[in-house]
Motif scaffolding. Structure first.
Motif, mmCIF file in Angstrom:
data_model
loop_
_atom_site.group_PDB
_atom_site.id
_atom_site.type_symbol
_atom_site.label_atom_id
_atom_site.label_comp_id
_atom_site.label_asym_id
_atom_site.label_seq_id
_atom_site.Cartn_x
_atom_site.Cartn_y
_atom_site.Cartn_z
ATOM 1 N N ARG A 79 1.224 -1.518 -0.097
ATOM 2 C CA ARG A 79 0.185 -0.344 -0.125
ATOM 3 C C ARG A 79 0.953 0.735 -0.271
ATOM 4 N NH1 ARG A 79 -4.332 -1.603 3.359
ATOM 5 N NH2 ARG A 79 -6.493 -1.855 1.880
ATOM 6 N N ARG A 80 1.912 1.070 0.757
ATOM 7 C CA ARG A 80 2.761 2.581 1.199
ATOM 8 C C ARG A 80 3.671 2.719 -0.414
ATOM 9 N NH1 ARG A 80 5.295 0.936 5.877
ATOM 10 N NH2 ARG A 80 7.266 0.337 4.436
ATOM 11 N N GLY A 81 4.047 1.322 -0.803
ATOM 12 C CA GLY A 81 4.660 1.438 -2.170
ATOM 13 C C GLY A 81 3.872 1.550 -3.060
ATOM 14 N N ARG A 83 1.029 4.130 -3.330
ATOM 15 C CA ARG A 83 0.688 5.210 -2.085
ATOM 16 C C ARG A 83 2.018 5.955 -2.900
ATOM 17 N NH1 ARG A 83 -0.466 5.455 3.180
ATOM 18 N NH2 ARG A 83 -2.024 4.258 2.508
ATOM 19 N N ASP A 84 3.052 5.789 -3.044
ATOM 20 C CA ASP A 84 3.953 7.308 -2.954
ATOM 21 C C ASP A 84 4.188 6.871 -4.108
ATOM 22 O OD1 ASP A 84 4.482 6.723 -0.632
ATOM 23 O OD2 ASP A 84 6.192 5.418 -1.086
ATOM 24 N N PHE A 85 3.824 5.526 -5.365
ATOM 25 C CA PHE A 85 3.863 5.670 -6.800
ATOM 26 C C PHE A 85 2.592 6.902 -7.478
ATOM 27 C CE2 PHE A 85 2.157 3.406 -10.478
ATOM 28 C CZ PHE A 85 3.439 4.182 -10.911
ATOM 29 N N LEU A 86 1.202 6.652 -6.756
ATOM 30 C CA LEU A 86 0.733 7.092 -6.888
ATOM 31 C C LEU A 86 0.851 8.783 -6.847
ATOM 32 C CD1 LEU A 86 -2.110 4.593 -6.493
ATOM 33 C CD2 LEU A 86 -1.323 5.169 -8.736
ATOM 34 N N SER A 87 0.816 8.761 -5.811
ATOM 35 C CA SER A 87 0.785 10.375 -5.268
ATOM 36 C C SER A 87 2.264 11.493 -6.680
ATOM 37 C CB SER A 87 1.378 10.181 -3.913
ATOM 38 O OG SER A 87 2.937 10.290 -3.677
ATOM 39 N N GLY A 88 3.143 10.095 -6.717
ATOM 40 C CA GLY A 88 4.273 10.951 -7.804
ATOM 41 C C GLY A 88 3.613 10.937 -8.986
ATOM 42 N N MET A 89 2.786 9.847 -9.164
ATOM 43 C CA MET A 89 2.315 10.416 -10.688
ATOM 44 C C MET A 89 1.073 11.327 -10.746
ATOM 45 S SD MET A 89 2.866 7.919 -13.085
ATOM 46 C CE MET A 89 1.324 7.432 -13.734
ATOM 47 N N GLN A 90 0.539 11.511 -10.007
ATOM 48 C CA GLN A 90 -0.480 12.757 -9.992
ATOM 49 C C GLN A 90 0.394 13.940 -9.739
ATOM 50 O OE1 GLN A 90 -2.315 11.170 -5.909
ATOM 51 N NE2 GLN A 90 -4.019 9.955 -6.937
ATOM 52 N N ARG A 91 1.277 14.055 -8.571
ATOM 53 C CA ARG A 91 1.902 15.443 -9.342
ATOM 54 C C ARG A 91 2.227 15.618 -10.482
ATOM 55 N NH1 ARG A 91 3.265 13.792 -4.188
ATOM 56 N NH2 ARG A 91 5.458 13.228 -4.770
ATOM 57 N N ALA A 92 3.152 14.286 -10.979
ATOM 58 C CA ALA A 92 3.979 14.656 -12.187
ATOM 59 C C ALA A 92 2.893 15.216 -13.209
ATOM 60 C CB ALA A 92 4.165 13.272 -12.533
ATOM 61 N N ALA A 93 1.596 13.752 -12.736
ATOM 62 C CA ALA A 93 0.694 14.670 -13.966
ATOM 63 C C ALA A 93 -0.437 15.969 -14.095
ATOM 64 C CB ALA A 93 -0.520 13.376 -14.888
ATOM 65 N N GLY A 94 0.099 16.383 -12.601
ATOM 66 C CA GLY A 94 -0.285 17.779 -12.559
ATOM 67 C C GLY A 94 -1.800 17.320 -11.775
ATOM 68 N N PHE A 95 -2.392 16.440 -12.307
ATOM 69 C CA PHE A 95 -3.409 16.084 -11.285
ATOM 70 C C PHE A 95 -4.290 17.249 -10.034
ATOM 71 C CE2 PHE A 95 -3.309 12.242 -13.342
ATOM 72 C CZ PHE A 95 -4.303 12.861 -14.535
ATOM 73 N N GLY A 96 -3.313 17.650 -8.883
ATOM 74 C CA GLY A 96 -2.851 18.528 -8.342
ATOM 75 C C GLY A 96 -3.028 17.333 -6.994
ATOM 76 N N HIS A 97 -3.297 17.388 -5.636
ATOM 77 C CA HIS A 97 -3.253 16.117 -4.498
ATOM 78 C C HIS A 97 -5.238 15.977 -4.381
ATOM 79 C CE1 HIS A 97 0.318 16.451 -2.794
ATOM 80 N NE2 HIS A 97 1.248 17.563 -2.946
#
Lengths: 98, 890
Positions: A79-81, A83-97
């Motif tokens: 889950r932790r892995g 979550r990190d990955f997804l939040s990274g993706m979101q930041r990178a893709a510009g969806f915001g938090h």
């Protein structure tokens, strides 16, 4: 991880696991029996889940899987892995938090 | 509904699990289908539709069974079950390879070529260089030679008197014996024939310790004067000339005009190459008192067997001290004469070792390139599948399990590569033994030897496993999210992989450059050799050699025979000019002898410090038929007779060495044959001729007219207006008119001799050229692969550039630049390596500097051009793509 997550609260049988994944992902992730059962057996072999035959009145017996302590730990890590990955993706893709 | 159980049971292949477990699985799957069916019915599907939906859950029962089997492998495993998983992997990988035939073909071909070249070359090398000689304790057999370090002579034949002294004084050897090249004129039922052979002294066979195939070897009695009429036949001659007939034993053959009794047949494989070519007949040498007197005539080959407790080094020391003592005691004859002791195997193969080592190196490099290519291909695939593996890992597949699958995928490829390589090696070796058997000792018996086959097997396995391991290890170590982060929807690859591949490509290009430089140097050397001026013309020249001492015992008889033969030859239609000489260039059986000489009028130099010159006997026709130019003075005249003043022609080298800038014509030259010097008047100077090979510098040589010294070793040299092969038999007939029982030792053409002298080098050059070409092709494929890979990775970027208005040409330039940068680094590295490595070529090159900048520049340009060619297609593709499609790929 997906499978482990379905077993977090209560033991479930195979069809239920697949159905829940389908429902919860809004139909995006579909597990067919052909891919589900080998994974279940493998997880069982690795000691992350444990299967047991349960007989209920007026039903034929079914095999229910429950999360073992080891499975719980792995689920937490994964889950932790993700979550990190997804939040990274979101930041990178510009969806915001979210 | 219970009939799903029956359905599952009938469709699911046997899992090979305990019956109880299997029943459970069937039951569980049946539940799954039943639940699906029920839920479909609930949603309003018809009975049949619901059933279809349920069955659609499991599209492929075989795959499912395999997956379940693999999943059921317990963590604490039993070998058989694990094996089942392995076999599954293997089956799957064979299928994968079959599907991806382009990939498989490229990889297998690269491996086959690399392995084939290596197996063939290493088989040949093992055969030639390493296999022990077919004698007991072969390492104790040595050859002994006179040397003369001052004159740069390392191995010369031994004089009979020196041999006797060595044998008597030395304590290092069990036995020491001589072999003396001898020819046997055989008069049988058909044309007279010449057999090559040797006279061997007592205990020769004790040294070799061989057993005859038939009959017996020589005994001491056979070596007694007057009793020496026994002969041994070589296995080859026995088969060829006597059809392997056992009845030849005890037969009396007419050899050299006397009866000789065949007492035995030697075993096959007994070719010591002491005399250039294998002996066919061996007869006993009688060691007479006259041997004591022959100190300067060096014509014996000496072999010996070391005593068990004596090392080679000890024997060398002992022989050196014996030689030093002889030099002190006999300063006139032996000053400066030492002894060289060489193990027999070294004597046999020492000459071909550099070429074989070179080819082994080249083959190794080709294999290296092949491995790099396969590694690149597997890497690209491994990367392609990293996401697949990452997902499987996320779903619980063990890392080891996936690594194992990658490794098993490499197995069938390795097996195919090994098989292909084995076949190529088999054919290659067959061709090599046929083409080179006569030039390279011991090669004829070369076969694929088992250890080399195993070596190749191991090699192919290691290559494939090694190549597969990189992606496998990466997958195993993979951090899940890293994998998925790098993964994109279409193709997945990592920056790190591209870097690995780039390093591999640089390496590949570098190795290719090294091979190409080596090949170019050899080619240039070979070209120079072909175009080197040997000093004589070789077109349309027939060469016929006879030895006439035995039948024509006096100079007068020999003069008449030679003159008559030349007349007969000259009368043949088509013959332009016929000459006679005692030694022609490139003919191994020429009798060469050199003697100390000095300019008359100068004080004779002290013994051992004279310059030497080769003594050749010739007629005028020799110079005109070979077109050897007369540079000053005159050639021989009819009135240069036995009773007129003694004259000689000298060659350019001798003129320069002995007279410097002065004109030698009219001067005298003194030559010491035995003791008192003989003086000749120099009447002319002729051009230099290369003798031993087309490489050796011309030697100092003087020519005496045949009329003044009718030699017993004669070679007719005939220039014709037609192909000399056509005239060969009429030439033989013309000479046989004088004596029909008189065989030719060698009858060939000058062009054949030139070709023979180049054969080894030609093959070397051709083989190395083939390897270099192979390397270049493989490198081009490798560069193409990597650039395509990189371009695919940059599809999105290129799309953006194009969308932003970049010109297509600039995209091509950008991608070309990427590829060429790699190639340039590789070329730079390769040139540096080549500059170091090519020094090893030195001894194989002729008038070619290993540091020739033109060659390096040309190779660099070639490789860059090929690399550019390989980049062009991917670059073009990238520039032609539609920006929208490109953008969508991300």
């Amino acid at each position: 991880m997906l499978i482990l997550a379905q077993l977090e609260e209560v033991p479930r049988h195979g069809y239920e696991i697949a159905a829940r994944i389908g429902d919860r992902s809004g139909g995006l992730v579909q597990f067919h029996a052909a891919s589900l059962y080998p994974v279940l057996y493998r997880l069982e072999r690795r000691g992350l889940i444990q299967g047991r035959w349960v007989e209920k009145p007026a039903q034929r017996r079914r095999r229910y899987y429950r999360l073992t302590p080891a499975g719980r730990t792995v689920l937490k890590e994964q889950r932790r892995g993700w979550r990190d990955f997804l939040s990274g993706m979101q930041r990178a893709a510009g969806f915001g938090h979210v | 509904m219970s009939d799903f159980k029956a359905t599952v049971r009938s469709r699911l292949p046997n899992l090979g699990l305990p019956a109880e477990r299997e029943t459970e699985i069937v039951e569980e799957l049946a539940h799954q289908l039943e639940d699906t069916w029920r839920s479909a019915l609930d949603q309003g599907a018809t009975e049949e539709q619901a059933r279809q939906q349920a069955l659609a859950q499991i599209p492929n029962w075989d795959d499912l069974a395999r997956e379940i089997r693999a999943a059921q492998v317990p963590i604490v495993s039993h070998a058989p079950v694990r094996m089942a998983g392995f076999l599954d992997d293997l089956r799957q990988s064979v299928r994968t390879l079959g599907r991806d035939s382009g990939f498989t073909l490229t990889a297998v071909l690269a491996l086959s070529l690399g392995i084939g070249a290596n197996t063939a070359i290493f088989s040949a090398a093992a055969q030639v260089l390493l296999r022990p000689l077919p004698f007991p304790e072969p390492e104790r057999i040595v050859t002994l030679w006179e040397n003369n370090i001052k004159d740069g002579i390392e191995r010369d034949d031994v004089s009979p008197a020196n041999f006797l002294d060595w044998k008597q004084a030395s304590a290092s050897f069990d036995a020491m014996a001589t072999s003396n090249p001898w020819s046997f004129d055989f008069i049988g039922e058909s044309e007279p024939e010449k057999f090559r052979g040797a006279l061997v002294s007592e205990s020769y066979f004790d040294i070799l310790r061989v057993q005859p195939t038939l009959g017996r070897l020589f005994t001491a009695a056979d070596h007694r004067p007057g009793r020496n009429n026994a002969v041994l036949l070589s296995h080859g001659l026995w088969k060829r000339r006597f059809g392997g007939d056992h009845g030849v034993m005890g037969r009396a053959l007419n050899l050299n005009g006397r009866p000789a009794t065949v007492i035995g047949v030697l075993p096959p494989d007994l070719d010591l190459r002491l005399h250039g070519l294998a002996e066919e007949v061996i007869a006993p040498q009688v060691v007479s008192e006259s041997w004591r007197l022959q100190r300067r005539a060096t014509y014996l080959k000496v072999v010996a067997r070391l005593k068990p407790a004596v090392s080679l080094e000890q024997a060398r020391q002992e022989m050196s001290s014996i030689a030093a003592r002889l030099a002190r005691e006999l300063p006139v004859e032996n000053s400066g004469v030492g002894v060289t002791v060489v193990p027999l195997l070294e004597h046999l193969v020492g000459g071909v070792r550099p070429a074989l080592v070179l080819l082994m190196g080249a083959a190794g490099m080709v294999l290296l390139i092949a491995c790099v290519n396969v590694a690149n291909l597997l890497l690209a695939r491994g990367v392609h599948r990293q996401r697949e593996f990452a997902i499987r890992m996320a779903l619980g597949a063990g890392g080891m399990r996936l690594a194992r699958q990658l490794l098993t995928e490499a197995l069938p490829m390795a097996a195919l590569g090994g098989l292909g390589g084995g076949l190529l090696a088999f054919w290659g070796l067959r061709i090599a033994t046929v083409q080179l058997g006569a030039d390279i000792p011991r090669l004829e018996e070369a076969t694929l030897n088992t250890s080399v086959v195993f070596f190749a097997g191991a090699l192919s396995l290691l290559t494939a496993l090694g190549s597969a391991l990189a992606p496998a290890v990466r997958v195993h170590r993979a951090q899940l999210q890293d994998q998925l982060k790098q993964g994109s929807r279409s193709a997945s690859f990592g920056v790190q992989t591209l870097r690995t591949k780039s390093v591999l490509i640089v390496l590949e290009v570098a190795v290719t450059v090294v091979l190409l430089v080596a090949c170019a140097l050899l080619l240039r050397s070979f070209w120079k050799l072909l175009n080197s001026d040997p000093g004589f013309a070789s077109e349309r020249i027939a060469v016929l050699q006879q030895f006439i001492w035995r039948q024509y015992t006096t100079p007068g008889k020999r003069l008449i025979y030679g003159t008559q033969a030349l007349e007969n030859l000259g009368a043949l239609p088509g013959v332009e000019v016929a000459g006679l000489v005692s030694a022609t260039p490139l003919l191994e059986s020429s009798m060469d002898s050199s003697y100390p000489a000095w300019v008359q009028g100068e004080p004779p130099p002290p013994p051992g410090q004279e310059r030497t010159a080769f003594h050749t006997i010739a007629t005028d026709g020799y110079f005109s038929s070979l077109r050897i130019p007369l540079l000053s003075g005159r050639t021989f005249r009819d009135n240069d007779r036995a009773d007129s003043s003694r004259v000689v022609l000298i060659n350019q080298t001798m003129a320069r060495r002995f007279f410097g800038a002065a004109d030698p014509v009219g001067r005298g030259i003194a030559v010491r044959y035995r003791h008192a010097p003989v003086v000749y008047e120099v009447v002319g100077v002729v051009g230099d001729v290369r003798h031993e090979s087309l490489i050796d510098p011309p030697r100092a040589e003087f020519f005496q007219p045949f009329a003044q010294n009718p030699s017993g070793a004669i070679i007719f040299v005939v220039r014709s207006s037609l192909d000399p092969e056509f005239l060969m038999s009429s030439m033989k007939q013309a000479i046989w008119k004088i004596d029909p029982t008189f065989p030719f030792y060698r009858a060939t053409t000058m062009e054949t001799l030139v070709k023979e002298s180049l054969a080894g080098r030609r093959m070397q050059t051709v083989l190395l050229g083939a390897f270099a070409f192979l390397a270049l092709t493989l490198a081009a494929v490798g560069i193409y692969g990597v650039i395509s890979f990189a371009v695919a990775q940059r599809t999105h970027e290129v799309g953006i550039r194009l969308a932003l208005g970049a010109r297509r040409a600039s995209v091509i330039v950008m991608i070309l630049a990427d590829g060429l940068r790699l190639a340039a680094i590789g070329v730079g590295l390769g040139l540096a390596l080549a500059a170091v490595a090519s020094r090893a070529l030195g001894s194989l090159l002729y008038e070619t500097s290993t540091a020739d900048p033109a060659i390096y520049a040309a190779i660099a340009a070639l490789v860059i051009a090929v690399a550019a060619q390989a980049c062009l297609a991917p670059a073009w593709r990238a520039s032609r793509q539609d920006p929208l499609t490109a953008l969508r790929t991300q």
